[in-house]
Design a protein around this motif. Structure first.
Motif, mmCIF file in Angstrom:
data_model
loop_
_atom_site.group_PDB
_atom_site.id
_atom_site.type_symbol
_atom_site.label_atom_id
_atom_site.label_comp_id
_atom_site.label_asym_id
_atom_site.label_seq_id
_atom_site.Cartn_x
_atom_site.Cartn_y
_atom_site.Cartn_z
ATOM 1 N N LEU A 67 0.851 -1.187 0.000
ATOM 2 C CA LEU A 67 0.000 0.000 0.000
ATOM 3 C C LEU A 67 0.888 1.238 0.000
ATOM 4 N N PRO A 68 0.561 2.208 -0.846
ATOM 5 C CA PRO A 68 1.387 3.419 -0.860
ATOM 6 C C PRO A 68 1.105 4.284 0.358
ATOM 7 N N GLU A 69 2.049 5.139 0.653
ATOM 8 C CA GLU A 69 1.881 6.138 1.707
ATOM 9 C C GLU A 69 0.910 7.179 1.165
ATOM 10 N N LEU A 70 -0.250 7.312 1.773
ATOM 11 C CA LEU A 70 -1.271 8.220 1.263
ATOM 12 C C LEU A 70 -1.437 9.424 2.190
ATOM 13 N N PRO A 71 -1.513 10.613 1.603
ATOM 14 C CA PRO A 71 -1.670 11.821 2.411
ATOM 15 C C PRO A 71 -3.130 12.070 2.777
ATOM 16 N N GLN A 72 -3.342 12.913 3.763
ATOM 17 C CA GLN A 72 -4.685 13.431 4.044
ATOM 18 C C GLN A 72 -4.613 14.927 3.841
ATOM 19 N N PRO A 73 -4.720 15.349 2.585
ATOM 20 C CA PRO A 73 -4.574 16.774 2.312
ATOM 21 C C PRO A 73 -5.765 17.578 2.806
ATOM 22 N N ASP A 74 -5.515 18.847 3.057
ATOM 23 C CA ASP A 74 -6.588 19.794 3.355
ATOM 24 C C ASP A 74 -6.240 21.063 2.596
ATOM 25 N N GLU A 75 -6.622 21.072 1.315
ATOM 26 C CA GLU A 75 -6.267 22.162 0.406
ATOM 27 C C GLU A 75 -7.325 23.262 0.375
ATOM 28 N N GLY A 76 -8.401 23.085 1.144
ATOM 29 C CA GLY A 76 -9.435 24.112 1.195
ATOM 30 C C GLY A 76 -10.611 23.878 0.268
ATOM 31 N N THR A 77 -10.437 23.004 -0.735
ATOM 32 C CA THR A 77 -11.552 22.657 -1.624
ATOM 33 C C THR A 77 -11.542 21.164 -1.874
ATOM 34 N N PHE A 78 -12.726 20.639 -2.151
ATOM 35 C CA PHE A 78 -12.849 19.210 -2.436
ATOM 36 C C PHE A 78 -12.026 18.838 -3.665
ATOM 37 N N ALA A 79 -12.133 19.625 -4.717
ATOM 38 C CA ALA A 79 -11.423 19.310 -5.955
ATOM 39 C C ALA A 79 -9.917 19.231 -5.729
ATOM 40 N N GLU A 80 -9.376 20.162 -4.966
ATOM 41 C CA GLU A 80 -7.923 20.153 -4.734
ATOM 42 C C GLU A 80 -7.514 19.026 -3.778
ATOM 43 N N ASP A 81 -8.364 18.707 -2.810
ATOM 44 C CA ASP A 81 -8.082 17.549 -1.951
ATOM 45 C C ASP A 81 -8.015 16.279 -2.797
ATOM 46 N N VAL A 82 -8.996 16.114 -3.681
ATOM 47 C CA VAL A 82 -9.020 14.935 -4.553
ATOM 48 C C VAL A 82 -7.791 14.915 -5.455
ATOM 49 N N VAL A 132 -12.920 11.445 4.212
ATOM 50 C CA VAL A 132 -12.645 12.656 4.979
ATOM 51 C C VAL A 132 -12.834 13.886 4.090
ATOM 52 N N ALA A 133 -12.325 13.831 2.860
ATOM 53 C CA ALA A 133 -12.458 14.958 1.933
ATOM 54 C C ALA A 133 -13.927 15.224 1.604
ATOM 55 N N VAL A 134 -14.722 14.171 1.406
ATOM 56 C CA VAL A 134 -16.154 14.341 1.131
ATOM 57 C C VAL A 134 -16.851 14.966 2.330
ATOM 58 N N ASP A 135 -16.559 14.468 3.521
ATOM 59 C CA ASP A 135 -17.188 15.024 4.723
ATOM 60 C C ASP A 135 -16.858 16.508 4.896
ATOM 61 N N ARG A 136 -15.599 16.877 4.667
ATOM 62 C CA ARG A 136 -15.216 18.287 4.771
ATOM 63 C C ARG A 136 -15.927 19.130 3.714
ATOM 64 N N ALA A 137 -16.038 18.582 2.495
ATOM 65 C CA ALA A 137 -16.708 19.310 1.413
ATOM 66 C C ALA A 137 -18.188 19.513 1.722
ATOM 67 N N LYS A 138 -18.821 18.530 2.329
ATOM 68 C CA LYS A 138 -20.226 18.682 2.735
ATOM 69 C C LYS A 138 -20.341 19.764 3.812
ATOM 70 N N ALA A 139 -19.416 19.755 4.758
ATOM 71 C CA ALA A 139 -19.448 20.746 5.837
ATOM 72 C C ALA A 139 -19.220 22.165 5.302
ATOM 73 N N ARG A 140 -18.427 22.301 4.239
ATOM 74 C CA ARG A 140 -18.174 23.614 3.637
ATOM 75 C C ARG A 140 -19.292 24.029 2.679
ATOM 76 N N GLY A 141 -20.215 23.117 2.396
ATOM 77 C CA GLY A 141 -21.297 23.415 1.471
ATOM 78 C C GLY A 141 -20.922 23.206 0.011
ATOM 79 N N GLU A 142 -19.787 22.584 -0.244
ATOM 80 C CA GLU A 142 -19.382 22.311 -1.625
ATOM 81 C C GLU A 142 -20.186 21.164 -2.228
#
Length: 188
Positions: A67-82, A132-142
Motif C-alpha cells: 500500500l502506498p503512503e497516502l496523504p490526508q490533504p486539506d487544500e481548502g476545496t474538495f477538488a484540490e483535496d481529490v 474525509v475529503a467528502v465530509d469536509r466538502a459537505k461541511a463547507r457546502g461544496e
C-alpha cells in the motif's frame, strides 16, 4: 536455491509479494495459483501454503505490504483535496495497478473470503482519505448533504484505476468532472 532465505525475511517476503501481484495482474484471480507464484518467486508451493492457507490471504497480504503512503490533504476545496490524493495514488509503482484492480474485482465476485479481506484491509486504506475529503466538502457546502459518498468514492477510484495509464487522467477527473459538478451544485 530453494529455501535458503526464509519467507519471514522482509526482502524475501517482498520478492514473493511482487510475484503475487505480477501473477494476479497478468492472469486474473480465476487462473491465479500457488504454482505460478512459486515458480516466479523461486519458492516451494508447500512453503507458500504453510504461511498462506489460501490465495485470497496471500493476495491480501501482498496488497497490504505494498500500500502506498497516502496523504490526508486539506487544500481548502474538495477538488484540490481529490487532486492531491490522486497524485499520491499516481506515484510510479512497479505493479500493473489496473490489472491488479481487475483481478481483485473478478476474485471478489467469486471468493467471499477475498471480498471480505479486500474490504477490510485494502479498500479502507484508499477510501478513508476520500471519505474525509467528502465530509469536509459537505461541511463547507461544496457538496450536498444527501450526496451518497460511497458512490462518489467508488466512481473516483474506478475512473482513476481504469484510466490510470492515460495522460491527464487526474486533470480530467478534477477539472473536467468534479469542478463542473461542484459548480452546478453551488449554482442552485
Amino acid at each position: 536455491m530453494l529455501g535458503r532465505t526464509p519467507l519471514d525475511a522482509p526482502e524475501r517476503q517482498q520478492e514473493v509479494f511482487a510475484a503475487v501481484l505480477g501473477v494476479l495482474a497478468e492472469v486474473g484471480y480465476a487462473r491465479f495459483n500457488m504454482d505460478l507464484v512459486a515458480g516466479r518467486a523461486r519458492a516451494s508451493k508447500a512453503s507458500l501454503y504453510q504461511r498462506w492457507p489460501s490465495k485470497a490471504r496471500l493476495i491480501t497480504d501482498a496488497l497490504k505490504a505494498n500500500l502506498p503512503e497516502l496523504p490526508q490533504p486539506d487544500e481548502g476545496t474538495f477538488a484540490e483535496d481529490v487532486r492531491q490524493i490522486l497524485l499520491a495514488w499516481g506515484e510510479p509503482t512497479p505493479f500493473d495497478t489496473a490489472g491488479i484492480f481487475l483481478g481483485l474485482l473478478e476474485g471478489s465476485r467469486q471468493d467471499a473470503d477475498l471480498a471480505c479481506l479486500r474490504e477490510e484491509h485494502v479498500d479502507r486504506a484508499y477510501t478513508e482519505h476520500l471519505r474525509v475529503a467528502v465530509d469536509r466538502a459537505k461541511a463547507r457546502g461544496e457538496l450536498p448533504e444527501r450526496l451518497d459518498a460511497d458512490f462518489l468514492i467508488t466512481a473516483l477510484i474506478s475512473t482513476f484505476v481504469l484510466r490510470s495509464e492515460e495522460q491527464g487522467v487526474i486533470e480530467g477527473i478534477v477539472d473536467g468532472l468534479l469542478r463542473p459538478l461542484i459548480g452546478t451544485f453551488r449554482a442552485k
